[in-house]
Design an enzyme around this catalytic site. Structure first.
Site, PDB file in Angstrom:
ATOM      1  N   THR A  33     -34.897 -14.963 -61.525  1.00  0.00           N
ATOM      2  CA  THR A  33     -33.977 -14.201 -62.378  1.00  0.00           C
ATOM      3  C   THR A  33     -33.174 -15.126 -63.290  1.00  0.00           C
ATOM      4  OG1 THR A  33     -32.467 -14.254 -60.501  1.00  0.00           O
ATOM      5  CG2 THR A  33     -33.654 -12.196 -60.867  1.00  0.00           C
ATOM      6  N   ASP A  34     -33.058 -16.398 -62.923  1.00  0.00           N
ATOM      7  CA  ASP A  34     -32.118 -17.265 -63.679  1.00  0.00           C
ATOM      8  C   ASP A  34     -32.531 -17.444 -65.132  1.00  0.00           C
ATOM      9  OD1 ASP A  34     -34.209 -19.047 -62.979  1.00  0.00           O
ATOM     10  OD2 ASP A  34     -32.848 -20.708 -62.503  1.00  0.00           O
ATOM     11  N   SER A  68     -35.349 -46.388 -54.872  1.00  0.00           N
ATOM     12  CA  SER A  68     -35.330 -45.224 -53.989  1.00  0.00           C
ATOM     13  C   SER A  68     -35.782 -45.661 -52.597  1.00  0.00           C
ATOM     14  CB  SER A  68     -36.279 -44.132 -54.495  1.00  0.00           C
ATOM     15  OG  SER A  68     -36.525 -43.206 -53.448  1.00  0.00           O
ATOM     16  N   GLY A 122     -39.952 -32.151 -53.001  1.00  0.00           N
ATOM     17  CA  GLY A 122     -41.072 -31.300 -53.395  1.00  0.00           C
ATOM     18  C   GLY A 122     -41.267 -30.084 -52.515  1.00  0.00           C
ATOM     19  N   SER A 126     -34.835 -28.440 -54.049  1.00  0.00           N
ATOM     20  CA  SER A 126     -34.252 -29.036 -55.249  1.00  0.00           C
ATOM     21  C   SER A 126     -33.750 -30.472 -55.086  1.00  0.00           C
ATOM     22  CB  SER A 126     -33.128 -28.148 -55.797  1.00  0.00           C
ATOM     23  OG  SER A 126     -33.175 -28.199 -57.192  1.00  0.00           O
ATOM     24  N   SER A 127     -34.590 -31.282 -54.501  1.00  0.00           N
ATOM     25  CA  SER A 127     -34.256 -32.706 -54.455  1.00  0.00           C
ATOM     26  C   SER A 127     -34.160 -33.255 -55.878  1.00  0.00           C
ATOM     27  CB  SER A 127     -35.308 -33.482 -53.659  1.00  0.00           C
ATOM     28  OG  SER A 127     -36.530 -33.535 -54.348  1.00  0.00           O
ATOM     29  N   SER A 128     -34.916 -32.671 -56.796  1.00  0.00           N
ATOM     30  CA  SER A 128     -34.894 -33.181 -58.178  1.00  0.00           C
ATOM     31  C   SER A 128     -33.528 -32.951 -58.817  1.00  0.00           C
ATOM     32  CB  SER A 128     -36.006 -32.535 -59.013  1.00  0.00           C
ATOM     33  OG  SER A 128     -35.873 -31.135 -59.039  1.00  0.00           O
ATOM     34  N   ASP A 172     -30.272 -24.260 -60.090  1.00  0.00           N
ATOM     35  CA  ASP A 172     -30.207 -25.406 -59.177  1.00  0.00           C
ATOM     36  C   ASP A 172     -29.069 -26.351 -59.539  1.00  0.00           C
ATOM     37  OD1 ASP A 172     -32.495 -24.194 -58.403  1.00  0.00           O
ATOM     38  OD2 ASP A 172     -33.813 -25.918 -58.727  1.00  0.00           O
ATOM     39  N   TYR A 222     -45.347 -21.539 -63.285  1.00  0.00           N
ATOM     40  CA  TYR A 222     -43.943 -21.253 -63.588  1.00  0.00           C
ATOM     41  C   TYR A 222     -43.786 -20.944 -65.081  1.00  0.00           C
ATOM     42  CZ  TYR A 222     -38.852 -21.959 -63.363  1.00  0.00           C
ATOM     43  OH  TYR A 222     -37.494 -21.803 -63.412  1.00  0.00           O
TER      44      TYR A 222
HETATM   45  P1  ADP Z   1     -37.939 -30.254 -55.381  1.00  0.00           P
HETATM   46  O1  ADP Z   1     -36.901 -30.327 -56.465  1.00  0.00           O
HETATM   47  O2  ADP Z   1     -38.193 -28.875 -54.924  1.00  0.00           O
HETATM   48  O3  ADP Z   1     -37.660 -31.158 -54.240  1.00  0.00           O
HETATM   49  P2  ADP Z   1     -39.562 -31.358 -57.453  1.00  0.00           P
HETATM   50  O4  ADP Z   1     -41.020 -31.572 -57.586  1.00  0.00           O
HETATM   51  O5  ADP Z   1     -38.866 -30.574 -58.508  1.00  0.00           O
HETATM   52  O6  ADP Z   1     -39.313 -30.738 -56.009  1.00  0.00           O
HETATM   53  O7  ADP Z   1     -38.830 -32.757 -57.379  1.00  0.00           O
HETATM   54  C1  ADP Z   1     -39.295 -33.769 -56.524  1.00  0.00           C
HETATM   55  C2  ADP Z   1     -39.325 -35.065 -57.292  1.00  0.00           C
HETATM   56  O8  ADP Z   1     -37.980 -35.509 -57.546  1.00  0.00           O
HETATM   57  C3  ADP Z   1     -39.962 -36.196 -56.528  1.00  0.00           C
HETATM   58  O9  ADP Z   1     -41.366 -36.196 -56.697  1.00  0.00           O
HETATM   59  C4  ADP Z   1     -39.317 -37.407 -57.177  1.00  0.00           C
HETATM   60  O10 ADP Z   1     -39.918 -37.695 -58.414  1.00  0.00           O
HETATM   61  C5  ADP Z   1     -37.918 -36.914 -57.469  1.00  0.00           C
HETATM   62  N1  ADP Z   1     -36.984 -37.255 -56.368  1.00  0.00           N
HETATM   63  C6  ADP Z   1     -36.193 -36.408 -55.690  1.00  0.00           C
HETATM   64  N2  ADP Z   1     -35.467 -37.065 -54.745  1.00  0.00           N
HETATM   65  C7  ADP Z   1     -35.805 -38.356 -54.816  1.00  0.00           C
HETATM   66  C8  ADP Z   1     -35.428 -39.541 -54.106  1.00  0.00           C
HETATM   67  N3  ADP Z   1     -34.546 -39.514 -53.101  1.00  0.00           N
HETATM   68  N4  ADP Z   1     -36.001 -40.699 -54.478  1.00  0.00           N
HETATM   69  C9  ADP Z   1     -36.882 -40.736 -55.471  1.00  0.00           C
HETATM   70  N5  ADP Z   1     -37.285 -39.668 -56.154  1.00  0.00           N
HETATM   71  C10 ADP Z   1     -36.774 -38.481 -55.868  1.00  0.00           C
HETATM   72 MG    MG Z   2     -37.096 -29.481 -58.394  1.00  0.00          MG
END
Ligand code: ADP
Ligand code: MG
Length: 391
Positions: A33-34, A68, A122, A126-128, A172, A222
């Site tokens: 929805t965002d 990292s 991944g 939302s690690s990204s 996010d 997406y």
């Molecule tokens: P999500 O956001 O759901 O985790 P994404 O594919 O959008 O998945 O983002 C993951 C990507 O973000 C990783 O492949 C890497 O490139 C980057 N990333 C996230 N956290 C780290 C980290 N701690 N160290 C290095 N890269 C990271």
């Molecule tokens: Mg992401």
């Protein structure tokens, strides 16, 4: 002192000047929805990406040296306005944010950065965006005048568009930047006005289950969903699906055609469900909230077509456990095609639920899931020494 500070000293031979932490996030309802200017209801989770940072004397050619610990990778690149480019590496997320700051006048400086995170990468948590918002907080320390807190989410969103090539919405980055402890973020993605909804019943918990299905096709699919939503708007003569009610979509069924009709139906119904979910929380009506989660899932599976077999299996298993077993509701969360399921559960039953899901999931798919229980965490922040103990 915390491990990351020790590690920073070991690698760079001095103390970090700043340590920042940004949480991951999970969306409870309001999916896809965002970018349709609608409503979302995420919360920050008790998992964080931490960056320790210090300036370095880089002479005439400033550069960033980023490490990292998660990837065991180091990358060095020049800090120059207008010349930063994405290279397909993890540092694209850092570079993208840096490029936006430089465009707004940040003076290039050399930095050492050490990144360490317990947000799984991944998996849809939302690690990204956590990495991006953490980087934004570091750069805000360098120059507090350049970018305000309010600007950070949209800046990071733009950075992800430009440097990761994924046309993500604002949810996010907004949640990760602004969340409050023990509150959900009820965000109107059109006005960017957020209401912080108290969510602090000590007997209830949010369970996140990682299906371990990687979302390889996600960026293409997406973008395709986004395009279908835009097409539906064009046909109905509106700016965004936010502007259509469920009745409008129904009336336009013929002209929309099957696919656009179902995409639009999902988005409009999901907006209504999200608003209703906020009301349900206000009344502590967990059964209602759970039912809305299940209905959200069905709509994402059937109308928006972004679920997958493994995720459907997990949601079905949660349904079977049911309220008697401590599960109020469950749904896929995040972009889809894998990633995580989120469930609202009775906290005291968490271990039993995880055990049952783990065994059932293994039987059905031969895969091992990971599960996390979390309360709503606060947004990204600069850490004081006493904070570091608790991370
Ligand atoms: P999500 O956001 O759901 O985790 P994404 O594919 O959008 O998945 O983002 C993951 C990507 O973000 C990783 O492949 C890497 O490139 C980057 N990333 C996230 N956290 C780290 C980290 N701690 N160290 C290095 N890269 C990271
Ligand atoms: Mg992401």
């Amino acid at each position: 002192m915390n491990e990351i500070v020790e590690e920073f000293r070991r690698r760079f031979g001095r103390d970090p000047e700043w340590v920042v932490a940004a949480p991951g996030r999970v969306n409870l309802i309001g999916e896809h929805t965002d970018y349709n200017d609608g409503f979302v209801l995420p919360m920050a989770i008790e998992r964080h990406t931490v960056i320790a940072a210090a300036r370095r004397d880089g002479g005439a050619e400033p550069s960033i040296n980023a490490v990292s610990l998660n990837l065991d990778e180091e990358d060095e690149f020049a800090v120059e306005r207008g010349s930063l480019e994405s290279t397909g590496k993890w540092t694209d997320y850092i570079k993208g944010v840096l490029a936006e700051f430089l465009e707004r006048g940040l003076a290039p400086e050399s930095l050492d950065l050490l990144v360490s995170s317990d947000v799984p990468m991944g998996c849809g948590l939302s690690s990204s965006a956590a990495l991006q918002v953490a980087m934004a907080r570091v750069l805000q320390q360098l120059d507090s005048e350049r970018v305000s807190d309010e600007e950070v989410p949209a800046l990071c969103q733009t950075a992800e568009h430009k440097f990761a090539g994924v046309p993500v919405g604002i949810m996010d980055q907004f949640c990760i930047a602004n969340a409050r402890q023990n509150h959900l973020v009820f965000l109107d993605c059109r006005t960017l006005r957020a209401e912080h909804i108290p969510f602090n019943d000590p007997d209830k918990a949010v369970l996140i289950v990682d299906s371990k299905v990687s979302r390889e096709l996600r960026s293409g699919a997406y973008a395709e969903r986004r395009a279908e939503c835009d097409e539906a708007c064009r046909i109905m003569g509106i700016a965004k699906l936010r502007d259509a009610g469920e009745e409008t979509v129904k009336a336009a069924r013929k002209s929309l055609g099957d696919v656009c009709y179902r995409r639009a139906r999902h988005v409009t119904a999901e907006n209504s469900r999200t608003i209703e979910a906020v009301a349900a929380i206000g009344h502590k009506d967990w059964v209602r909230f759970g039912d809305l989660m299940y209905r959200s899932h069905d709509s994402l599976r059937n109308d928006f077509e972004v679920s997958c077999e493994e995720i459907d299996t997990l949601v079905d298993m949660a349904r079977n456990i049911g309220i008697a077993g401590g599960v109020f509701g469950a749904r896929m969360t995040g972009g889809g095609f894998g990633g995580c399921v989120v469930a609202l559960i009775e906290k005291i039953k968490a271990d039993d639920i995880v055990e049952e899901l783990t065994a059932g999931y293994r039987r059905a798919t031969d895969k091992a899931l990971s599960a996390y229980v979390s309360s709503p965490e606060s947004g990204a922040r600069l850490l004081e020494p006493h904070d570091m103990e608790s991370l």
